[in-house]
Every structure is written in C-alpha cells, then in structure tokens.
Write an enzyme that holds these catalytic residues in place. Sequence first.
Site, PDB file in Angstrom:
ATOM      1  CG  HIS A 221      46.425  41.421  38.281  1.00  0.00           C
ATOM      2  ND1 HIS A 221      46.341  42.553  37.508  1.00  0.00           N
ATOM      3  CD2 HIS A 221      45.490  40.561  37.814  1.00  0.00           C
ATOM      4  CE1 HIS A 221      45.418  42.353  36.578  1.00  0.00           C
ATOM      5  NE2 HIS A 221      44.889  41.158  36.741  1.00  0.00           N
TER       6      HIS A 221
ATOM      7  CB  CYS B 159      34.721  37.297  34.152  1.00  0.00           C
ATOM      8  SG  CYS B 159      35.842  38.166  33.051  1.00  0.00           S
TER       9      CYS B 159
HETATM   10  C1  PEP Z   1      39.002  42.367  34.267  1.00  0.00           C
HETATM   11  O1  PEP Z   1      39.765  43.190  33.752  1.00  0.00           O
HETATM   12  O2  PEP Z   1      37.869  42.653  34.712  1.00  0.00           O
HETATM   13  C2  PEP Z   1      39.412  40.960  34.395  1.00  0.00           C
HETATM   14  C3  PEP Z   1      38.562  40.040  34.790  1.00  0.00           C
HETATM   15  O3  PEP Z   1      40.710  40.656  34.166  1.00  0.00           O
HETATM   16  P1  PEP Z   1      41.916  41.039  35.163  1.00  0.00           P
HETATM   17  O4  PEP Z   1      41.334  41.516  36.449  1.00  0.00           O
HETATM   18  O5  PEP Z   1      42.739  39.826  35.325  1.00  0.00           O
HETATM   19  O6  PEP Z   1      42.636  42.119  34.386  1.00  0.00           O
END
Ligand code: PEP
Length: 749
Positions: free
Chosen positions: A372, A683
């Site tokens: 993140h 996504c």
């Molecule tokens: C994912 O896990 O692909 C996602 C879109 O959520 P994050 O990257 O915020 O965990």
Amino acid sequence: MDHLNLLLNIGQLDWVFKGSSSIENLLGKLVVMVAKHMQADVCSIYISDDAKGKLVLRANTGFKPQLIGKIRLKPGEGIAGTVFEKNEPVCIADGFTHPNFRYCKGTGEERYKSFLSVPIVSGAAPLGVIMLQRQENNRFKNSDIKALQVVASQLAVVLENVKIILSLQGATPRANARGKKEQHHSVFLKGKAASRGYAYAKAALAIGTERFHEIAARTFGKKYGLADLQKALTKTEKELETLQKLVEDKLSDAASMIFTSHLLILKDKSFLAAMTTPVQKGRNAPDAVIATGQKYITLFAASPVPYMQEKVHDIEDLVTRLIRNLAGKEAKLPPVRHRIVIATDLYPSDLLKLSSEKVKGIVLLSGGVTSHVSILARSLQIPMVIVNDPVANTISDGDHILIDAEIGNVYINPDKDIVQEFKDRIDEQATVKAPPVMMPFSETKDGVRIKLMANVNLLKDLELLSQLSCDGIGLYRSEFPFIIRKNFPTEEEQYFIYRKLVLGAPSKDVTFRTLDIGGDKVPAYWESSNTGNSFLGLRSIRFSLAHQDIFTQQIRAILRAGADCHLKIMFPMIFSLEEFIQAKGIVMNCIDELKKSGEAFNDQPKIGMMVEVPAVIEIIEEFARIVDFFSIGTNDLVQYMLAVDRTNEEVSEYYIPHHPAVLRAIKRVAVAAVACGKEVSVCGDMANNAKYLQFIIGCGIRTLSMNPIYLAENQKIIGGIDVAKAETLTQRLLATGNIDTIRKELFLS
Ligand code: PEP
Ligand code: MG
C-alpha cells in the site's frame, strides 16, 4: 551439418586467444570468422553493460570500425535488444519490418535487410547477442539458426570473461556491501518500479530512526546558546505550520493533523523546559536537544500502546528538524526537500510528509510493488523504486541518484552520458502536459463496449481524472484517510470526504470499498492484538464486523454522501456466504435507520464483494446468486492463492499473477457472474498491465478498474483487441498448467 568447419573452429578457441593482442582484437577475429563461414555481410557481437543497462556493440565486421562501442541499445530496443530481452532468436527476411527495428545511423545497414540474431546466454543470464546480416535477397535458413545458436553457446564462456574484463576497464566498480559508506562511482542497481517516473537529485538518507541515531552520535564543536535555540525553535515551528497548511490544501482527506503532533510536542512546556533549562546552565544547545529527544523516545518506546510508540517516530523527525535548524551546517543535515530519499521503511504518513516536502523520488529498501505504500506513492506521483540489494545501504547523503521508475533502475553517481540520456525525459516529465486524448468511451476493435473505471486512493487523484475520460470510480480505497490520520474519522468527517469524492467523480458510478485496514495498512493509533502475520489476521471485513460501531458509521457516511449517484458498496476479503450476508444486513439496517432520520441518502445501493480469498472460488456460483457484482482484487488473490507476501521483495519472484491457478480462478469468477447476469470487474494491478487485458477480456469480463495513469494507454490497447482472438488466447492459456508457457504467450509474443 552445413557449418561443421565453423563449429570445429569455434570449439577450439585457443587459436583466437594465441594471436590476439587485446580483447578487442580477439572479438574482431571472431566476428570475421563467423561472418566468413556463415556467408554474412555483417557480423556483430553486442555485450550487455549491466551498470548502464545497455547492450553495447563490442565487435563488428561490415560496418565502419568507429561504430564499435558507440552503438548502445536498451533491452527491447532494435532487433538485438529484442533478442536479448526475450532470450529468443530472430530470423527475418526484411529486418526493417520488425516492430522494434531501430535504424542505426552511419552503419549503411539499409543494404543488409536479412537478419539472423541469437542470444548469448551463460547459465540463465543473458550476456549479449550475436547478429548476422545479409543482402536482402539472401535469407537465412533454419540450419543457419541452429549453427549460430551453437556458436553462441560456445562463445558464452569466453564472453562471460570478456564482459568482466570490459566492466573493469569501464571503471564501474561495485561498492562493497559491508554497510560502510564509500564514495560510489557509477553503480547500477536493479530494482522494481513501484511508482512511475524519473528523477535525478542528491540522496537524502532515511528519515527517522537511522538519521536520528546518526545525529545522536555526533559531537558539536561550535557553541550554541539560548538565543540560537530560540531561533531554531521559531524556525522549526514556522516550517511545520507551512507544511501542515500545504498538505491540508492539497490532501485534505488524508492529511489532517499530519504535522500537528510535531507542533504540539514543540509547544509542550515540559519538552521545551527539558531543552532550555540545561542550556541556561551552560550546556551546548545541540546536546540538550538530543538528550531531550532521547529521554522522550525512551518514554514513548516503553509504552505498551502502539499509538504512543508511534510518537517515537515523531520525536525522531522533530529533533532532526530542530538540529538542522540549529546547527545545520555543522550537523551536515541536508533537508529532504527536492532530494531522492533513501529509506528502509516508510509509513503512509511519511509519504505524505515527503510529498509536501516535494521530494523528487524514493528508493525504498523493503516492501513490494503491490504494497500500500507503493499504491499511495502512485497517487502522490512520487517516482519510487524498491531495491533489495545491500549496496543500496551504502548510499551516502549527497550521492547523486538517478531513478528510472518506469523500469525499476537506480543509478548511483551516474556518468555524465547516463544523466544526459535521461535529461530529456526528466525535463519532459516536469513540463505541464496536455492531458492524453481519450475517446469518451472504450470499446474493442470489433465494437464490444468495455467499461473503464478508475481506482481512487486519495481525493487528489480526482485532479488527474478530471482530465481523462472513464466510466466512473471502480474502487475507492476508503481506508487511506483512516490510516494516515491520527485517529478514526467521525461519520461527519467521512461524509465530507466521501461527498467530495462523489461530486468530483467523472461519472455517476462510484464504488466504495469499505474499510480495508489490517495487513500492511494498520492505523498506528489502533491497539491491535494482531501478532504474527497480519495479512491473515483481523483484516478488512473481519475488522469491520468485529467493530460494528466503526463499520456502521462508515456505511451511513457512504449512503449519505452517495445520495445522488449510482452508488456501489463492496466488501473486501469476503470469505463466506454468511459473512457477506451479515455485512449486507448491516447496510440494510443503516438504510432503515436513515429512512427514519429524514436525511438525504441512497436507499438502493448495489452491494457487491471483492474476490480476494481463494476459498471463495469454490463457492462462487452460490455467491453469484446473492451479490449485485464482483470485483476481483488480484493483488490479494495472487498473494493468498500463491502463499506469497505481496509486501516482501525477497519473495517477489513467486508473486506471479499469470500463474495458471490464478488465471483459472479469474475465468471461473467471470463465468459464474455472466451466468447470473451480474457485473464482474478486475480492480487489482493486473488491470493496469496492458499484457493481461486480452486475457481478461477473453474471459468475458467487460469492466476494468485501474490506476488513472494507465487509463489512456489501456484504452488504446483495448481499441486494438479483437474479442474472438482474445477468447482464443484465453482458451490457450487456460489449457496449460505451465507458468513458463503462459509467460511466453503473454510477455514474449
Ligand atoms: C486487491 O487486492 O487487488 C485490491 C484491489 O485491493 P488492495 O490492493 O487495496 O488490497
Ligand atoms: Mg485487496
């Protein structure tokens, strides 16, 4: 075999060594011999220069001798660069028609259109390329390819040594990795691109702990008194106030109070007295400041409360800033402003601070590209490379650093020619560009409509989105305001942030992902009993269901803010039908409550889930009946399916989104959704990557949500996709269980 003589000669290379006065001479003899036997007009040997990330023409017959050492290609550039990058031969009757062909001025190669080029590989590592060219009507045969491959294999051992010797001549000494700071001269490090862009600036060593320890170990020769200390305190306070104002203006959703705790500590009477009293008694001011810092650090570090422990970080930052303002020159503490920061670890809040200090780039020594911190760096548009090389620990303050975060390269004290090469790109990046031209909507070559949506992490992302065209927000990562702030935002605070999001959204479709904290997104103020692997702990929807007061406040704020949009709410990390039903039940209760309140709100949101936990795949058909939509979070799906930590650079080679199990899981979700007439999107970062688009569309998925910076180029790629062909490719990929076969199909064809 046609070329037996050649192979025999190459097999006995000692004749070449004996008569050669230099390496250049040896290579020269080799190319003449190969060209003669293979009846080629041109023979070239390119050897890779790892320090500069280039393939360099080291030997040639057929071109002007002056070109040796001058022709330099990037991997993937020209036919030689392509052969090197893909590690596969190219045999082509008219090289000028090759998509990557690059005409090298002054070679006269327009006469030699027929190309045969094979990689020279030692073990698994490509060393270079050997290339033959002939007049256009004389193409190479299959037997030529085989012969040249044998030549290349025989040459590999010799060239490996040649490469080492040339690299010594080329003065690219590697720093030793003992952790001792040394003067680096042009060192190249290969890392992973975590946030795109280029940057060239002096290094500023890590903020926080390491830097504080360094200062604490210093002795200050000059005497600084009370007046100096007062001046430094005032300057520090002003600096912090300006920074706070700056982040609040630009990053209002996440930045509240980010420098405020520093300011509060600075105004704290006992903190001030701990510094000023000893100075009044004659102690040198820098020593008093450091001693006070150490005292507070000991206090905070001993606290069992994580929120208090995080204060250690604040004190380290604050004391460093104070010392810089008090004894800057002597302390040799350059500000991080306009520098490239080298850090071992960063909190999301650090990134915001660095962004407000206008750092040029970041070299991070831990983490993964789907972590993140990387995702946030992209939103803040700070070029960032993650490097797992001990040499990076030896970078000193003031070393010149060039980062190419398009491909993940870091150059320490690069030579002038490298800097020159990147100058245009860096300048271009700095100019305010016209937004890329986009069609109002996206469709494939054969007219199939694809919904292109945007992932939004911070409200700041909306600035870029307002210049692009897309079908709405496909993923709003609602947790960032939670993890960067110093406390949980209230329902009202959340409402204001979400309302800005809805009002700034490029279309009426807005998808809120409910709180996804835990894993690598833990608010420091949260007293968590999570120990061990937090990715498997009380994360995401589990956290929300365990703290329903927080969850309810968030849902209410979302429903109110989304009163007049096409509101979608999705839950992250769902693992069972019961869990989804429970979470949906809470949304329904909030709707009932809001009805009674008379407030404006959205009473018909679409309610969906993210597909991130592998267990869900086996019951996806049941889920498809009860959800309104699916969104596949490939970042986590890959992490959990392959048991590989997405934040750990050490295991990044195992993080393989094209693993057959992942591809089959995606297909299965798509089939289940389509069968029930439910929308399904991707996504995760796979949707950013142009290489996966054909596969995803070939699965029957028609919605993609991605980081806004990829929207324009991916719209173009989609415009070139033929759905029938994409489906055939998808079928082929799904039919194999072999990672490497898939890799070749996706990345090398
Ligand atoms: C994912 O896990 O692909 C996602 C879109 O959520 P994050 O990257 O915020 O965990
Ligand atoms: Mg996720």
